[in-house]
Write an enzyme that holds these catalytic residues in place. Structure first.
Site, PDB file in Angstrom:
ATOM      1  N   CYS A   7      30.926  38.418  51.101  1.00  0.00           N
ATOM      2  CA  CYS A   7      31.865  38.322  51.395  1.00  0.00           C
ATOM      3  C   CYS A   7      32.726  39.364  51.609  1.00  0.00           C
ATOM      4  CB  CYS A   7      32.163  38.777  50.229  1.00  0.00           C
ATOM      5  SG  CYS A   7      34.099  37.833  49.108  1.00  0.00           S
ATOM      6  N   ASP A 124      32.454  42.425  38.361  1.00  0.00           N
ATOM      7  CA  ASP A 124      32.488  43.856  39.349  1.00  0.00           C
ATOM      8  C   ASP A 124      33.101  44.753  38.320  1.00  0.00           C
ATOM      9  OD1 ASP A 124      33.096  44.600  41.988  1.00  0.00           O
ATOM     10  OD2 ASP A 124      34.571  42.671  42.053  1.00  0.00           O
TER      11      ASP A 124
HETATM   12  O1  LIG Z   1      37.335  42.743  49.093  1.00  0.00           O
HETATM   13  C1  LIG Z   1      38.547  42.624  48.915  1.00  0.00           C
HETATM   14  O2  LIG Z   1      39.424  43.475  49.221  1.00  0.00           O
HETATM   15  C2  LIG Z   1      38.868  41.699  47.907  1.00  0.00           C
HETATM   16  C3  LIG Z   1      40.145  41.626  47.731  1.00  0.00           C
HETATM   17  C4  LIG Z   1      40.603  40.261  46.178  1.00  0.00           C
HETATM   18  C5  LIG Z   1      40.086  40.308  45.443  1.00  0.00           C
HETATM   19  C6  LIG Z   1      38.283  40.419  45.692  1.00  0.00           C
HETATM   20  C7  LIG Z   1      37.876  41.084  47.318  1.00  0.00           C
HETATM   21  N1  LIG Z   1      36.951  41.144  47.061  1.00  0.00           N
HETATM   22  C8  LIG Z   1      35.051  41.110  46.146  1.00  0.00           C
HETATM   23  O3  LIG Z   1      34.424  41.979  45.720  1.00  0.00           O
HETATM   24  C9  LIG Z   1      33.106  41.775  45.504  1.00  0.00           C
HETATM   25  C10 LIG Z   1      32.661  43.541  45.874  1.00  0.00           C
HETATM   26  O4  LIG Z   1      33.156  44.098  46.095  1.00  0.00           O
HETATM   27  P1  LIG Z   1      31.866  45.564  47.217  1.00  0.00           P
HETATM   28  O5  LIG Z   1      30.865  45.227  47.432  1.00  0.00           O
HETATM   29  O6  LIG Z   1      32.176  46.408  45.639  1.00  0.00           O
HETATM   30  O7  LIG Z   1      32.699  45.751  47.972  1.00  0.00           O
HETATM   31  C11 LIG Z   1      33.072  40.761  45.789  1.00  0.00           C
HETATM   32  O8  LIG Z   1      32.408  39.851  45.129  1.00  0.00           O
HETATM   33  C12 LIG Z   1      33.892  40.660  46.872  1.00  0.00           C
HETATM   34  O9  LIG Z   1      34.435  38.975  46.455  1.00  0.00           O
END
Ligand SMILES: O=C(O)c1ccccc1N[C@@H]1O[C@H](COP(=O)(O)O)[C@@H](O)[C@H]1O
Length: 206
Positions: A7, A124
């Site tokens: 993502c 998350d």
């Molecule tokens: O990544 C972003 O900036 C973000 C912004 C707004 C909503 C979701 C976002 N990211 C999501 O975060 C999770 C996991 O992130 P990480 O692997 O811990 O960095 C993932 O589902 C993204 O879709």
């Protein structure tokens, strides 16, 4: 076999690079405050994706914003805010990945049940003021419980090439979701971390 979602893609070269890996989902952030916000590049970026399902990520969007993303070719919509089940139904629950952010080991199983017909549930980490891309893990006991209830779970939050195998072994999710764990900096993926991720994943497919 566990599915993989990467993502926070916003660079054309990152999409082309990922097209050659066995990736199931690519995610695009449509949240203006994020460093991964794709803005008006969405159409162009979605067009470059070859095989992976295209997931467009919103935080409390309007119906029109979601409809526009679907019209541009999104396969799935990830709702990462405080959206209601009614809003999900209006879009079509079969196209929704609904996000639940885990805070202080608390989880609202009643609220979860309202989304039982969604395409999937994404778990998350809750960090105040940061809707996603936190790079932090949460208490996976909650994720294990949600999996055991029969939900199709995307496990997100702080997953990276080094902990991905442990996460899969511990939680047995439907899919793993990684944003910051394979980045050089926010919005730019690191080819070396991506190669390492897929090399490590080969160990469970052997
Ligand atoms: O990544 C972003 O900036 C973000 C912004 C707004 C909503 C979701 C976002 N990211 C999501 O975060 C999770 C996991 O992130 P990480 O692997 O811990 O960095 C993932 O589902 C993204 O879709």
């Amino acid at each position: 076999m566990v599915k993989i979602k990467i993502c926070g893609l916003k660079e054309e070269e990152d999409i082309m690079f990922l097209n050659d890996f066995p990736l199931d989902y690519m995610g695009f952030i449509m949240y203006p405050k994020s460093p991964r916000y794709v803005s008006d590049k969405l159409k162009k970026l979605l067009f470059l994706v070859k095989k992976a399902k295209k997931v467009v990520v919103f935080v409390n969007p309007s119906y029109e914003e979601v409809k526009n993303a679907l019209d541009l070719g999104a396969d799935l919509i990830q709702l990462h805010g405080e959206e209601t089940p009614q809003f999900g139904k209006k879009i079509g629950l079969e196209r929704i990945i609904k996000v639940f952010k885990i805070k202080d080991n608390l989880f609202d199983f009643k609220e979860l049940s309202l989304w039982k017909n969604a395409y999937a549930i994404l778990l998350d980490t809750y960090i105040k003021g940061l809707p996603g891309g936190t790079g932090r893990t949460f208490n996976w006991d909650i994720a294990k419980k949600v999996v055991s209830l029969g939900y199709k779970v995307f496990l997100a939050g702080g997953i990276n090439p080094d902990n991905v195998l442990f996460a899969i072994k511990e939680v047995s999710p439907y899919a793993i979701d990684i944003a910051s764990g394979v980045e050089l900096y926010p919005g730019k993926k690191d080819p070396e971390k991506i190669k390492k991720l897929f090399d490590n994943l080969k160990m469970i497919s052997c």
